[in-house]
Every structure is written in C-alpha cells, then in structure tokens.
Scaffold this motif. Structure first.
Motif, PDB file in Angstrom:
ATOM      1  N   CYS A  67       0.829  -1.215   0.000  1.00 58.05           N
ATOM      2  CA  CYS A  67       0.000   0.000   0.000  1.00 58.05           C
ATOM      3  C   CYS A  67       0.857   1.257   0.000  1.00 58.05           C
ATOM      4  CB  CYS A  67      -0.965   0.000   1.181  1.00 58.05           C
ATOM      5  SG  CYS A  67      -2.346  -1.140   0.978  1.00 58.05           S
ATOM      6  N   GLN A  68       1.926   1.233   0.769  1.00 57.93           N
ATOM      7  CA  GLN A  68       2.825   2.393   0.806  1.00 57.93           C
ATOM      8  C   GLN A  68       3.422   2.642  -0.581  1.00 57.93           C
ATOM      9  OE1 GLN A  68       6.360   1.796   3.144  1.00 57.93           O
ATOM     10  NE2 GLN A  68       6.939   3.942   3.070  1.00 57.93           N
ATOM     11  N   ARG A  69       3.947   1.593  -1.208  1.00 60.27           N
ATOM     12  CA  ARG A  69       4.575   1.742  -2.521  1.00 60.27           C
ATOM     13  C   ARG A  69       3.544   2.071  -3.599  1.00 60.27           C
ATOM     14  NH1 ARG A  69      10.052   0.138  -2.660  1.00 60.27           N
ATOM     15  NH2 ARG A  69      10.051   1.351  -4.583  1.00 60.27           N
ATOM     16  N   LEU A  70       2.374   1.460  -3.515  1.00 60.97           N
ATOM     17  CA  LEU A  70       1.321   1.747  -4.491  1.00 60.97           C
ATOM     18  C   LEU A  70       0.830   3.185  -4.361  1.00 60.97           C
ATOM     19  CD1 LEU A  70      -0.661  -1.588  -4.255  1.00 60.97           C
ATOM     20  CD2 LEU A  70       0.505  -0.732  -6.308  1.00 60.97           C
ATOM     21  N   GLU A  78      -7.522   1.238  -6.781  1.00 56.65           N
ATOM     22  CA  GLU A  78      -8.332   0.064  -6.457  1.00 56.65           C
ATOM     23  C   GLU A  78      -7.482  -1.052  -5.845  1.00 56.65           C
ATOM     24  OE1 GLU A  78     -10.498  -0.778 -10.054  1.00 56.65           O
ATOM     25  OE2 GLU A  78     -11.945   0.820  -9.640  1.00 56.65           O
ATOM     26  N   ARG A  79      -6.224  -1.183  -6.259  1.00 58.76           N
ATOM     27  CA  ARG A  79      -5.352  -2.194  -5.657  1.00 58.76           C
ATOM     28  C   ARG A  79      -5.066  -1.853  -4.195  1.00 58.76           C
ATOM     29  NH1 ARG A  79      -4.334  -7.447  -5.386  1.00 58.76           N
ATOM     30  NH2 ARG A  79      -2.310  -7.793  -4.439  1.00 58.76           N
ATOM     31  N   VAL A  80      -4.832  -0.575  -3.904  1.00 60.38           N
ATOM     32  CA  VAL A  80      -4.638  -0.160  -2.504  1.00 60.38           C
ATOM     33  C   VAL A  80      -5.859  -0.537  -1.678  1.00 60.38           C
ATOM     34  CG1 VAL A  80      -4.363   1.818  -0.949  1.00 60.38           C
ATOM     35  CG2 VAL A  80      -3.021   1.710  -3.059  1.00 60.38           C
ATOM     36  N   GLN A  81      -7.026  -0.233  -2.204  1.00 58.80           N
ATOM     37  CA  GLN A  81      -8.263  -0.549  -1.478  1.00 58.80           C
ATOM     38  C   GLN A  81      -8.438  -2.063  -1.332  1.00 58.80           C
ATOM     39  OE1 GLN A  81      -8.586   3.045  -0.577  1.00 58.80           O
ATOM     40  NE2 GLN A  81     -10.345   1.833   0.009  1.00 58.80           N
ATOM     41  N   THR A  82      -8.090  -2.821  -2.367  1.00 57.59           N
ATOM     42  CA  THR A  82      -8.200  -4.279  -2.319  1.00 57.59           C
ATOM     43  C   THR A  82      -7.333  -4.862  -1.207  1.00 57.59           C
ATOM     44  OG1 THR A  82      -8.689  -4.418  -4.678  1.00 57.59           O
ATOM     45  CG2 THR A  82      -7.813  -6.406  -3.655  1.00 57.59           C
ATOM     46  N   LEU A  83      -6.183  -4.243  -0.982  1.00 58.23           N
ATOM     47  CA  LEU A  83      -5.269  -4.709   0.066  1.00 58.23           C
ATOM     48  C   LEU A  83      -5.692  -4.240   1.459  1.00 58.23           C
ATOM     49  CD1 LEU A  83      -1.897  -4.180  -1.813  1.00 58.23           C
ATOM     50  CD2 LEU A  83      -3.013  -6.362  -1.288  1.00 58.23           C
ATOM     51  N   GLY A  84      -6.784  -3.470   1.541  1.00 56.49           N
ATOM     52  CA  GLY A  84      -7.283  -2.983   2.822  1.00 56.49           C
ATOM     53  C   GLY A  84      -6.763  -1.615   3.203  1.00 56.49           C
TER      54      GLY A  84
END
Length: 192
Positions: free
Chosen positions: A44-47, A96-102
C-alpha cells in the motif's frame, strides 16, 4: 392534517454533514487475501507513492496537451491526450489495488503533492522539447520506483501488486517513454 416527519423531509438532502474518520491513511484493514499485514502495508505504501506520481504525470500530460505548439502540434496534441487517458486508467487501477489490500488510496491533490517525487513544472508554457523532456523524466522517476517496488513485492509474496506494477505501470510507462523520446530525435521534417 399533519405531515409526518419522514415524508416532509424524505426528499430533502441532508446537507453539511461531518463524520468521523473511520480508517486512517497509512493503515490496512484485514481481508482474507493470504497476505501478511506487513506485505499489505508495504504494498500500500509503494502503491500510494506510484499513485501520487501517476496522478502528477496525468496532470503533466494534460497540461502539455493543452499548451502544445509548433509544427508537430496536431500529432503531439493527440498523442499526449491518449497517454493522459492511459495514465488516468492507471490511477484508478492503482487506487483500487490499494483498497483491495485494505489500505486507503491517496486521492486529495494536496496530499498527492506531499507524496510525489516529480518536480513541479513552471506555471507558464515551456518550449515543446522541454515539455517532452519533463514528461520523460517523470516517467523515469515512476519506472525506477516501480521496478524497485515490483522486486520487493515478489519477496513479500504479493503477486497481485507485482503483476500490476510490471504488466501495467512499467509496460505502459516504457511504451509511452518510447513514443515521447522519438519526438526528440533531431531529424529533418522537410529535406533529407
């Protein structure tokens, strides 16, 4: 005759609401994804860093698209708008990937400005080669970071984030870089 409160106010928007922050930026919620908390936090940090830089790159593309000048105006005007659209698609995919990871995706432009590594351009109009060079430098910043993040996400077992970074961020960035760089080749337009 009395009008019930529900029917009297049923179509009235509830304006000026304030709410509590229900998830802080920089945190992740637990989802059954088969990934550790640390892996999801790191991704999430990197994304979010890639997301901030990509939002800035999108803005640079639109600015250059609007301010394009000269003999190659039409071709570059269209190309830069196409690239901007592709970057905008990446913005949504990254968020959306950040959100998918919580996690919590960075979305406020002021927060984006705090996170990005891409330098701010002048407020005015630069010469065309300078605009293109600025776009190339922004791409390189994103690509260097994406390569590093992709390698680390493999180590953490986050194949989904790795796939996004490699197959979308890196491949899109490399292709767009090639198209832009070819416009900076000093070749005659009229005589050989």
């Amino acid at each position: 005759m009395t009008i019930s409160t529900a029917s009297a106010h049923g179509s009235q928007p509830l304006l000026h609401q304030k709410g509590e922050v229900i998830q802080e930026y920089g945190t992740v919620r637990q989802y059954p994804l088969g990934l550790s908390h640390d892996a999801r936090m790191y991704s999430c940090q990197r994304l979010n860093k890639a997301l901030a830089d990509t939002q800035i790159l999108y803005g640079l593309y639109k600015k250059s698209h609007w301010l394009m000048r000269g003999a190659t105006f039409y071709q570059l005007h269209l190309l830069l708008d196409k690239h901007a659209g592709e970057q905008l698609d990446l913005v949504d995919t990254l968020a959306e990937r950040v959100q998918t990871l919580g996690g919590v995706a960075v979305g406020d432009p002021r927060h984006v400005a705090e996170l990005t590594s891409i330098p701010r351009p002048p407020d005015g109009v630069e010469e065309v080669p300078a605009m293109l060079s600025r776009l190339l430098e922004a791409h390189e910043t994103i690509l260097v970071d994406a390569h590093d993040a992709a390698a680390r996400t493999v180590e953490l077992g986050d194949d989904g984030t790795n796939d996004l970074l490699v197959s979308q961020v890196i491949r899109t960035g490399e292709l767009q870089t090639w198209f832009l760089a070819e416009h900076l080749v000093d070749t005659p337009l009229v005589r050989a």
